[in-house]
Design an enzyme around this catalytic site. Structure first.
Site, PDB file in Angstrom:
ATOM      1  CG  LEU A 127      -5.653   7.837  -4.729  1.00  0.00           C
ATOM      2  CD1 LEU A 127      -4.801   7.739  -5.961  1.00  0.00           C
ATOM      3  CD2 LEU A 127      -6.972   7.681  -5.216  1.00  0.00           C
ATOM      4  CG  HIS A 179      -7.100   0.710   2.980  1.00  0.00           C
ATOM      5  ND1 HIS A 179      -8.414   0.789   2.907  1.00  0.00           N
ATOM      6  CD2 HIS A 179      -6.898  -0.217   4.099  1.00  0.00           C
ATOM      7  CE1 HIS A 179      -9.166   0.032   3.640  1.00  0.00           C
ATOM      8  NE2 HIS A 179      -7.967  -0.485   4.293  1.00  0.00           N
ATOM      9  CG  ASN A 235      -1.817   7.593   4.352  1.00  0.00           C
ATOM     10  OD1 ASN A 235      -1.947   8.747   5.269  1.00  0.00           O
ATOM     11  ND2 ASN A 235      -0.828   7.635   3.541  1.00  0.00           N
ATOM     12  CB  ALA A 291      -1.830  12.098   6.653  1.00  0.00           C
ATOM     13  CG  ASN A 344       6.229   2.496   0.795  1.00  0.00           C
ATOM     14  OD1 ASN A 344       5.873   3.568   0.869  1.00  0.00           O
ATOM     15  ND2 ASN A 344       6.275   1.712   1.836  1.00  0.00           N
ATOM     16  CD  GLU A 398       2.085  -1.559   0.799  1.00  0.00           C
ATOM     17  OE1 GLU A 398       2.250  -0.498   0.786  1.00  0.00           O
ATOM     18  OE2 GLU A 398       0.789  -2.037   0.178  1.00  0.00           O
ATOM     19  NE  ARG A 425      -1.236   0.535   3.041  1.00  0.00           N
ATOM     20  CZ  ARG A 425      -0.956   1.730   2.532  1.00  0.00           C
ATOM     21  NH1 ARG A 425       0.147   1.812   1.681  1.00  0.00           N
ATOM     22  NH2 ARG A 425      -1.689   2.838   2.807  1.00  0.00           N
ATOM     23  CG  HIS A 481       4.116   1.117   5.119  1.00  0.00           C
ATOM     24  ND1 HIS A 481       4.223   2.393   4.449  1.00  0.00           N
ATOM     25  CD2 HIS A 481       3.741   0.171   4.360  1.00  0.00           C
ATOM     26  CE1 HIS A 481       3.361   2.005   3.133  1.00  0.00           C
ATOM     27  NE2 HIS A 481       3.231   0.747   3.156  1.00  0.00           N
ATOM     28  CB  CYS A 491       7.631   7.965   3.605  1.00  0.00           C
ATOM     29  SG  CYS A 491       6.690   7.594   5.010  1.00  0.00           S
TER      30      CYS A 491
HETATM   31  O1  SUG Z   1       1.133   3.890   0.549  1.00  0.00           O
HETATM   32  N1  SUG Z   1       0.481   7.488   0.267  1.00  0.00           N
HETATM   33  C1  SUG Z   1       1.239   6.423   0.531  1.00  0.00           C
HETATM   34  C2  SUG Z   1       2.162   7.180   1.974  1.00  0.00           C
HETATM   35  C3  SUG Z   1       3.496   5.988   1.722  1.00  0.00           C
HETATM   36  C4  SUG Z   1       4.270   6.421   3.259  1.00  0.00           C
HETATM   37  N2  SUG Z   1       5.353   5.536   3.120  1.00  0.00           N
HETATM   38  C5  SUG Z   1       5.940   4.778   4.124  1.00  0.00           C
HETATM   39  N3  SUG Z   1       5.231   4.856   5.396  1.00  0.00           N
HETATM   40  N4  SUG Z   1       7.020   4.337   4.048  1.00  0.00           N
HETATM   41  C6  SUG Z   1       0.593   5.156   0.918  1.00  0.00           C
HETATM   42  O2  SUG Z   1      -0.393   5.330   2.121  1.00  0.00           O
HETATM   43  C7  SUG Z   1      -1.304   8.677  -0.799  1.00  0.00           C
HETATM   44  C8  SUG Z   1      -1.461   9.159  -2.352  1.00  0.00           C
HETATM   45  C9  SUG Z   1      -2.592   9.835  -2.886  1.00  0.00           C
HETATM   46  O3  SUG Z   1      -3.431   9.966  -2.410  1.00  0.00           O
HETATM   47  O4  SUG Z   1      -2.190  10.053  -4.055  1.00  0.00           O
HETATM   48  C10 SUG Z   1      -0.261   7.515  -0.735  1.00  0.00           C
HETATM   49  O5  SUG Z   1      -0.313   6.850  -1.382  1.00  0.00           O
END
Ligand code: SUG
Length: 460
Positions: A27, A29, A31, A33, A116, A180, A223, A259, A381
């Site tokens: 889900l 954006h 990101n 991984a 966050n 965030e 973000r 982030h 995180c």
């Molecule tokens: O907001 N992943 C989070 C990862 C947050 C990492 N936090 C920091 N860098 N501080 C995001 O991108 C994936 C969740 C999903 O697909 O259910 C997600 O939301």
């Protein structure tokens, strides 16, 4: 054992306990991984145990460790707002029939990434000498925007004494004030109980003044906005001489730096960062250095070049999504994801940093948080940093502070309640509603938090 004197001000890391619906819905954006693991089967039990093992290891190494509870997922009360009616199971079934993407969003366990959750200003820096919190609105994605009210309720329950703790409303949940939280905020200071300078990093302007000068990201959205960072600083009473607002480089955002904590980490006077992190590195460093000097601190920049570690490798290994912690002897240890140890260039750079005399980083330790990493969440995180004086530690809820007994209870609680596999289709399973509610009811009792969730107050 603790690494700090009982009467000393110290940093407490509050890690998010991974929730029972941890899954790979892809889900997030910007990101990489999260996008690349979309659709895989997750193991929520392993995810929660990996996170808990990191907490325990840091506790055992003498660092103060806290835990934040996950919000209830699926978030049934959100389905009410979207017009679904009936019993919780009927609402979930109707949402699945109407749009499975809604079910995926309200089932995300993303609140585990507590960096966050909020922005926190230690009482030492605040004019009213209270500790200040602003829960992040996380408005840039639906699955995370729904975290804010539960986060605020949990923080208010944990830090309840109004004479010591101030809780501000989340910023307006609109693109102009996209916030965030602490993932884009770093306090730099000579010590935890010395005056701090607050580095707020943002990706774009929120309000259009017709004079944008910097090229923003082209592939992904930024973000955090400048206006959001400025508003949080204002809420907390921070003056201009205490703050530096620096823009992220658009190139870094486009490479998956959603982030700033994916590309930089600070602790005490040390700022460890990749050379591509900031739009205007020299100007940022000069302002930070000057403002820190004026407050009795000397900035110690630790710069990693592209030659040493490419931007792509930094993002893939999450080298900078590490925890930089001050040990009892005043030296620092950097807590990195296991992926860093296995990457030759990154491991060599860590060795170089540890060997260098010019910085206080004396050690690195790697931990396996792969279940979280595959959704784009490394060690940093997973934690919200809260600098607390001894009196503030005494005044807060003690149940969320990790000790050996609480660790054992939490591990048993996870074993009792968590599934060891969760596919995307399973998210519509109505049994998950009661499973998670039963688990969280037990958890809030275990942590001594009272009824902080909506489902504990009204039938829904
Ligand atoms: O907001 N992943 C989070 C990862 C947050 C990492 N936090 C920091 N860098 N501080 C995001 O991108 C994936 C969740 C999903 O697909 O259910 C997600 O939301």
């Amino acid at each position: 054992m603790t690494g700090f004197a009982a009467n000393a001000t110290c940093e407490v890391n509050f890690d998010g306990l991974v929730g029972p619906t941890h899954n790979y819905s892809g889900l997030a954006h910007g990101n990489i991984a999260s996008a690349s693991h979309r659709g895989l089967v997750s193991n929520p039990r392993e995810a929660a145990l990996q996170g808990l093992a990191k907490m325990k290891a840091l506790h055992d190494a003498g660092f103060a460790q806290g835990v934040l509870p996950p919000p209830p997922r699926p978030a049934i009360e959100m389905l009410d707002r979207l017009g679904f009616t009936g019993t919780p199971a009927a609402k979930l079934a109707a949402a699945r029939a109407a749009d499975p993407a809604i079910v995926r969003a309200i089932s995300s366990a993303a609140a585990m990434w507590t960096a966050n959750a909020a922005t926190v200003t230690p009482s030492f820096d605040a004019p009213d000498r209270r500790l200040h919190f602003t829960a992040a609105n996380l408005q840039s994605s639906f699955h995370r925007a729904i975290e804010a009210p539960t986060t605020a309720a949990a923080l208010a329950a944990i830090f309840a004494d109004e004479s010591r703790f101030a809780h501000h409303p989340a910023l307006p949940a609109t693109p102009a004030f996209s916030d965030e939280g602490a993932a884009n905020h770093t306090r730099l200071a000579a010590a935890y109980d010395a005056p701090g300078v607050h580095l707020f990093v943002y990706g774009r302007d929120g309000l259009d003044r017709g004079n944008a000068t910097q090229p923003g990201p082209k592939r992904f959205i930024a973000r955090q906005t400048l206006e959001a960072s400025q508003a949080v600083a204002r809420q907390h009473g921070l003056g201009g001489e205490q703050c530096v607002f620096a823009r992220q480089s658009g190139r870094a955002i486009d490479a998956g730096v959603f982030h700033n904590d994916v590309i930089a980490v600070g602790n005490g006077p040390v700022l460890l960062y990749h050379e591509t992190a900031f739009a205007e590195e020299d100007a940022m460093l000069a302002e930070l250095r000057d403002k820190m000097n004026a407050r009795g601190a000397t900035l110690c920049p630790v710069r990693v070049t592209r030659q040493a570690v490419s931007l792509a490798d930094a993002v893939a290994t999450y080298l900078f999504n590490s925890q930089l912690l001050t040990r009892a002897d005043g030296k620092m240890v950097v807590i990195v994801p296991a992926e860093c140890e296995r990457h030759p260039a990154v491991a060599a750079e860590l060795d170089r940093i540890v060997a260098a005399e010019a910085n206080p980083i004396a050690e690195y330790r790697a931990y396996d948080v792969k279940q979280s990493m595959d959704n784009g969440g490394g060690p940093a995180c997973l934690r919200l940093r809260v600098v607390l004086s001894a009196a503030e530690r005494d005044a807060m809820n003690q149940g969320v502070l990790l000790n050996d007994a609480r660790h054992a209870e939490l591990a048993a609680w996870i074993e009792r309640h968590y599934r060891d596999r969760l596919a995307i289709d399973d998210l519509a399973d109505p049994h998950l509603i009661d499973e998670t509610r039963t688990a969280l009811d037990e958890l809030t009792a275990l942590l001594g938090l009272g009824s902080i969730y909506a489902f504990q107050q009204v039938a829904n």
